[in-house]
Motif scaffolding. Sequence first.
Motif, PDB file in Angstrom:
ATOM      1  N   LEU A 290       0.840  -1.204   0.000  1.00 12.86           N
ATOM      2  CA  LEU A 290       0.000   0.000   0.000  1.00 12.86           C
ATOM      3  C   LEU A 290       0.875   1.254   0.000  1.00 12.86           C
ATOM      4  CD1 LEU A 290      -2.822   1.341   0.204  1.00 12.86           C
ATOM      5  CD2 LEU A 290      -2.673   1.091   2.691  1.00 12.86           C
ATOM      6  N   GLU A 293       2.446   1.765  -3.338  1.00 13.37           N
ATOM      7  CA  GLU A 293       1.491   2.258  -4.330  1.00 13.37           C
ATOM      8  C   GLU A 293       1.221   3.748  -4.149  1.00 13.37           C
ATOM      9  OE1 GLU A 293      -1.728  -0.214  -6.093  1.00 13.37           O
ATOM     10  OE2 GLU A 293      -3.034   1.167  -5.005  1.00 13.37           O
ATOM     11  N   LEU A 294       1.071   4.183  -2.882  1.00 16.90           N
ATOM     12  CA  LEU A 294       0.859   5.609  -2.623  1.00 16.90           C
ATOM     13  C   LEU A 294       2.046   6.417  -3.145  1.00 16.90           C
ATOM     14  CD1 LEU A 294      -0.570   5.439   1.030  1.00 16.90           C
ATOM     15  CD2 LEU A 294      -1.853   5.953  -1.070  1.00 16.90           C
ATOM     16  N   SER A 296       4.025   5.713  -5.490  1.00 18.91           N
ATOM     17  CA  SER A 296       4.119   5.695  -6.954  1.00 18.91           C
ATOM     18  C   SER A 296       3.412   6.908  -7.560  1.00 18.91           C
ATOM     19  CB  SER A 296       3.500   4.404  -7.515  1.00 18.91           C
ATOM     20  OG  SER A 296       2.081   4.466  -7.471  1.00 18.91           O
ATOM     21  N   GLY A 297       2.619   7.601  -6.748  1.00 21.90           N
ATOM     22  CA  GLY A 297       1.923   8.796  -7.233  1.00 21.90           C
ATOM     23  C   GLY A 297       2.724  10.075  -7.038  1.00 21.90           C
ATOM     24  N   SER A 298       3.989   9.970  -6.601  1.00 25.43           N
ATOM     25  CA  SER A 298       4.823  11.164  -6.398  1.00 25.43           C
ATOM     26  C   SER A 298       5.032  11.886  -7.724  1.00 25.43           C
ATOM     27  CB  SER A 298       6.179  10.761  -5.804  1.00 25.43           C
ATOM     28  OG  SER A 298       6.002  10.156  -4.546  1.00 25.43           O
ATOM     29  N   ARG A 299       5.046  13.217  -7.653  1.00 25.21           N
ATOM     30  CA  ARG A 299       5.253  14.021  -8.857  1.00 25.21           C
ATOM     31  C   ARG A 299       6.731  14.323  -9.030  1.00 25.21           C
ATOM     32  NH1 ARG A 299       1.641  19.085  -7.927  1.00 25.21           N
ATOM     33  NH2 ARG A 299       2.542  18.758  -5.867  1.00 25.21           N
ATOM     34  N   ASP A 303       8.243  17.022  -3.546  1.00 17.59           N
ATOM     35  CA  ASP A 303       8.448  16.094  -2.432  1.00 17.59           C
ATOM     36  C   ASP A 303       7.727  14.784  -2.712  1.00 17.59           C
ATOM     37  OD1 ASP A 303      10.012  17.701  -0.859  1.00 17.59           O
ATOM     38  OD2 ASP A 303       8.342  18.544   0.282  1.00 17.59           O
ATOM     39  N   VAL A 305       5.343  11.568  -2.181  1.00 22.52           N
ATOM     40  CA  VAL A 305       4.105  11.342  -1.436  1.00 22.52           C
ATOM     41  C   VAL A 305       4.461  10.694  -0.103  1.00 22.52           C
ATOM     42  CG1 VAL A 305       2.024   9.890  -1.378  1.00 22.52           C
ATOM     43  CG2 VAL A 305       2.580  11.206  -3.438  1.00 22.52           C
ATOM     44  N   ARG A 306       3.820  11.134   0.979  1.00 21.92           N
ATOM     45  CA  ARG A 306       4.059  10.577   2.314  1.00 21.92           C
ATOM     46  C   ARG A 306       2.868   9.738   2.745  1.00 21.92           C
ATOM     47  NH1 ARG A 306       9.408  11.344   2.573  1.00 21.92           N
ATOM     48  NH2 ARG A 306       9.993  13.527   2.375  1.00 21.92           N
ATOM     49  N   TYR A 307       3.115   8.676   3.511  1.00 22.18           N
ATOM     50  CA  TYR A 307       1.997   7.950   4.130  1.00 22.18           C
ATOM     51  C   TYR A 307       1.681   8.630   5.465  1.00 22.18           C
ATOM     52  CZ  TYR A 307       5.848   5.556   6.602  1.00 22.18           C
ATOM     53  OH  TYR A 307       6.967   5.276   7.339  1.00 22.18           O
ATOM     54  N   PRO A 308       0.469   8.469   6.002  1.00 17.77           N
ATOM     55  CA  PRO A 308       0.101   9.138   7.251  1.00 17.77           C
ATOM     56  C   PRO A 308       1.092   8.790   8.373  1.00 17.77           C
ATOM     57  CG  PRO A 308      -1.849   8.210   6.209  1.00 17.77           C
ATOM     58  CD  PRO A 308      -0.670   7.716   5.417  1.00 17.77           C
TER      59      PRO A 308
ATOM     60  N   PRO B 149      -3.121  10.664  -4.049  1.00 14.22           N
ATOM     61  CA  PRO B 149      -2.554  10.799  -2.711  1.00 14.22           C
ATOM     62  C   PRO B 149      -2.168  12.256  -2.489  1.00 14.22           C
ATOM     63  CG  PRO B 149      -0.975   9.756  -4.199  1.00 14.22           C
ATOM     64  CD  PRO B 149      -2.260   9.880  -4.944  1.00 14.22           C
ATOM     65  N   TRP B 150      -2.215  12.715  -1.220  1.00 19.93           N
ATOM     66  CA  TRP B 150      -1.952  14.119  -0.908  1.00 19.93           C
ATOM     67  C   TRP B 150      -0.565  14.527  -1.409  1.00 19.93           C
ATOM     68  CZ3 TRP B 150      -4.668  18.103  -0.356  1.00 19.93           C
ATOM     69  CH2 TRP B 150      -4.161  19.271   0.225  1.00 19.93           C
ATOM     70  N   GLY B 151      -0.525  15.569  -2.257  1.00 13.77           N
ATOM     71  CA  GLY B 151       0.746  16.033  -2.806  1.00 13.77           C
ATOM     72  C   GLY B 151       1.192  15.259  -4.029  1.00 13.77           C
ATOM     73  N   GLY B 152       0.377  14.293  -4.468  1.00 16.65           N
ATOM     74  CA  GLY B 152       0.775  13.479  -5.616  1.00 16.65           C
ATOM     75  C   GLY B 152      -0.236  13.533  -6.742  1.00 16.65           C
ATOM     76  N   ARG B 153      -0.161  12.582  -7.637  1.00 20.47           N
ATOM     77  CA  ARG B 153      -1.012  12.564  -8.816  1.00 20.47           C
ATOM     78  C   ARG B 153      -1.526  11.151  -9.088  1.00 20.47           C
ATOM     79  NH1 ARG B 153       1.558  10.493 -12.950  1.00 20.47           N
ATOM     80  NH2 ARG B 153       0.286  11.535 -14.506  1.00 20.47           N
ATOM     81  N   LEU B 156      -5.260   6.926  -6.933  1.00 16.20           N
ATOM     82  CA  LEU B 156      -4.614   5.878  -6.141  1.00 16.20           C
ATOM     83  C   LEU B 156      -5.322   5.617  -4.818  1.00 16.20           C
ATOM     84  CD1 LEU B 156      -0.849   6.775  -6.766  1.00 16.20           C
ATOM     85  CD2 LEU B 156      -2.048   4.706  -7.511  1.00 16.20           C
ATOM     86  N   TYR B 231      -7.181  12.753   3.049  1.00 15.79           N
ATOM     87  CA  TYR B 231      -6.258  11.757   2.483  1.00 15.79           C
ATOM     88  C   TYR B 231      -5.891  10.733   3.556  1.00 15.79           C
ATOM     89  CZ  TYR B 231      -1.555   9.954   1.358  1.00 15.79           C
ATOM     90  OH  TYR B 231      -0.458   9.154   1.180  1.00 15.79           O
ATOM     91  N   PHE B 249      -7.093  -3.953  -1.766  1.00 11.87           N
ATOM     92  CA  PHE B 249      -6.862  -2.614  -1.198  1.00 11.87           C
ATOM     93  C   PHE B 249      -6.210  -1.780  -2.300  1.00 11.87           C
ATOM     94  CE2 PHE B 249      -2.307  -3.162  -0.774  1.00 11.87           C
ATOM     95  CZ  PHE B 249      -2.167  -4.537  -0.623  1.00 11.87           C
TER      96      PHE B 249
END
Lengths: 347, 347
Positions: A290, A293-294, A296-299, A303, A305-308, B149-153, B156, B231, B249
């Motif tokens: 998980l 996957e989160l 993988s959405g980084s731009r 920065d 993407v961070r998980y909570p 995801p927050w800050g991403g694209r 997801l 998020y 998931f």
Amino acid sequence: MADVRVSAASLRTAATGIFVACGVSEEDARLVADSLVQADLWGHQSHGVLRVGWYADRLRAGVMQSSTKTEVVAGLGAVATIDGHDGIGQVVTARAAEEALDRAAQHGVGVVSVRNSNHFGTAAYFTRMAPPRGCIAILTTNSSPAMAPWGGRGKLVGSNPWSIAAPIGGGKQMVLDIANTAVARGKIYLARNQGSEIPDGWAVASDGTPTRDPATALLGTVLPMAGHKGYGISVMVDVLSGVLGGSGFGSGVSGPYQAERPGRSGHLYLALDIAAFSPVAEFEDRMNALVAELKSGSREGADPVRYPGELEDLAEERNLRDGVLLPERTVADLRRVGEELGVEVLA
Amino acid sequence: MADVRVSAASLRTAATGIFVACGVSEEDARLVADSLVQADLWGHQSHGVLRVGWYADRLRAGVMQSSTKTEVVAGLGAVATIDGHDGIGQVVTARAAEEALDRAAQHGVGVVSVRNSNHFGTAAYFTRMAPPRGCIAILTTNSSPAMAPWGGRGKLVGSNPWSIAAPIGGGKQMVLDIANTAVARGKIYLARNQGSEIPDGWAVASDGTPTRDPATALLGTVLPMAGHKGYGISVMVDVLSGVLGGSGFGSGVSGPYQAERPGRSGHLYLALDIAAFSPVAEFEDRMNALVAELKSGSREGADPVRYPGELEDLAEERNLRDGVLLPERTVADLRRVGEELGVEVLA
């Protein structure tokens, strides 16, 4: 006002000394001090040692008992209700967490409702106790009224924070810890201490008009996150935290800034033993997938993407190395409280 | 396009007939039909009979089993894990709710994790089963990816709805039922069906720019409620719903709009037996006091403050009396699906 860097260890010693001087046992004082310093380490100064003076005021006024005597007043195998008898929120909640985690180990789930407690600092301090024991924890609390009901007026609904923590594996955790207001009131106090403006959308003045002035905002009302959704979540958190176990709820809860009334805060601690649902190793594999996957959405060029909870871990690493960055006023306040109590603080 | 009024009873008959023609048992078909019509009664058309055609498509494609065979695959006294084996989400979830409520009556709390289920309609349909049995229910579900995801694209993170219901007394309930997106995707589908624009702040186009066009929005990404908080909540709901019990998931979950993949949706149903914490009559007294306090914040000349779930109850009363207001296109779609299956619908 300038900021200064102070080591976590010396902040812990300072806060512990102050609480002991207020009549708190060494063990309990260390717990409360550690919970506040930990918030500073995570970068949440609004819930950090900024609050030591307020706790001391409440202890000295006698509305918060320096000796915390918790009592299990109801319960079956998997559930219990604990009366905190106006003890220290952190001490009450740590005991509730132990109780819930013990029951989860036996029954797959453990739920502890807490009545007549006090503000406990950051909720994540207690949910983070669960993952090292193979559990997911959910913790809710109510708090003193801070915002208007949706479509209405007046401070009638608390910010009512809640937290969820789950293990990722390798000692890491995924952790949510939020209040249901657009912003925690503590951040407005911090802005006032720092002499800075607050952003639009955080608060309205007492007459309902928007404000960027922290002092005006503190006399007015904080806005809910996500409109009616944040209102609804906050009310239900009060039902789980205060109404269920017979604690204070709504205007019956007083905050850590008030030295003249018992807190009557209620909490709900819920622990789920992961192994009762599926093997822990497989659970952690899925958590890692998980997270991947989160991320993988980084731009590109931004920065990752961070998980909570990840930002808090990164801040802790930095602050343990460099020291905690505090406004000079917070340090001056700590010294003043120490002087009043005859304790040398941050000499 | 114009709206028409149709009675709840005739909508139930129509939807039941369509599901039975898809091979669903009479009992299960009635449950699914009732859950969708109930959403229309509450004023949530986005989760109402608008969805009948999508369910029929998934049943006919065989990715959702017309015969729902649930299996308890793990568990202790207070907790259980149920495999839905790609059955109908509503049928699986109703059985999970019964299981959790039975266990709560015995242990004070009952928790059921569900894997390999499908979209179950509105979460409140199932949490509302708890208050008549003296329980508070919390239900979470994951759903197919809908936001970045927050800050991403990229899509997801699912909207991952959740609901909490508690009794107020006198047959009334306080009920939260929300998705963590700024808006449910179904409402954008509804806007497209109604030929209307969507408000600012609901969605961005696939390139990240804001849009008011529902078709463009459906190709883009819905925005989270409350920024990083929404998020974080959504990710933790996925942990509780999908990761915990070993269901799909993240991108492993498929939505009700897709007829070609199993849903693999996971849920968590948690029931708290109020009497295990404090006497139910006292709990309901406190709930009534909380409601009265919220309503005391009503502004003169404006609608009274509502407690969570009250607007749905008022809408149900109105719609039972006057009939459910539906876009003509939704009724036409129902008739078309009926014709395809050789069932006379809303004749």
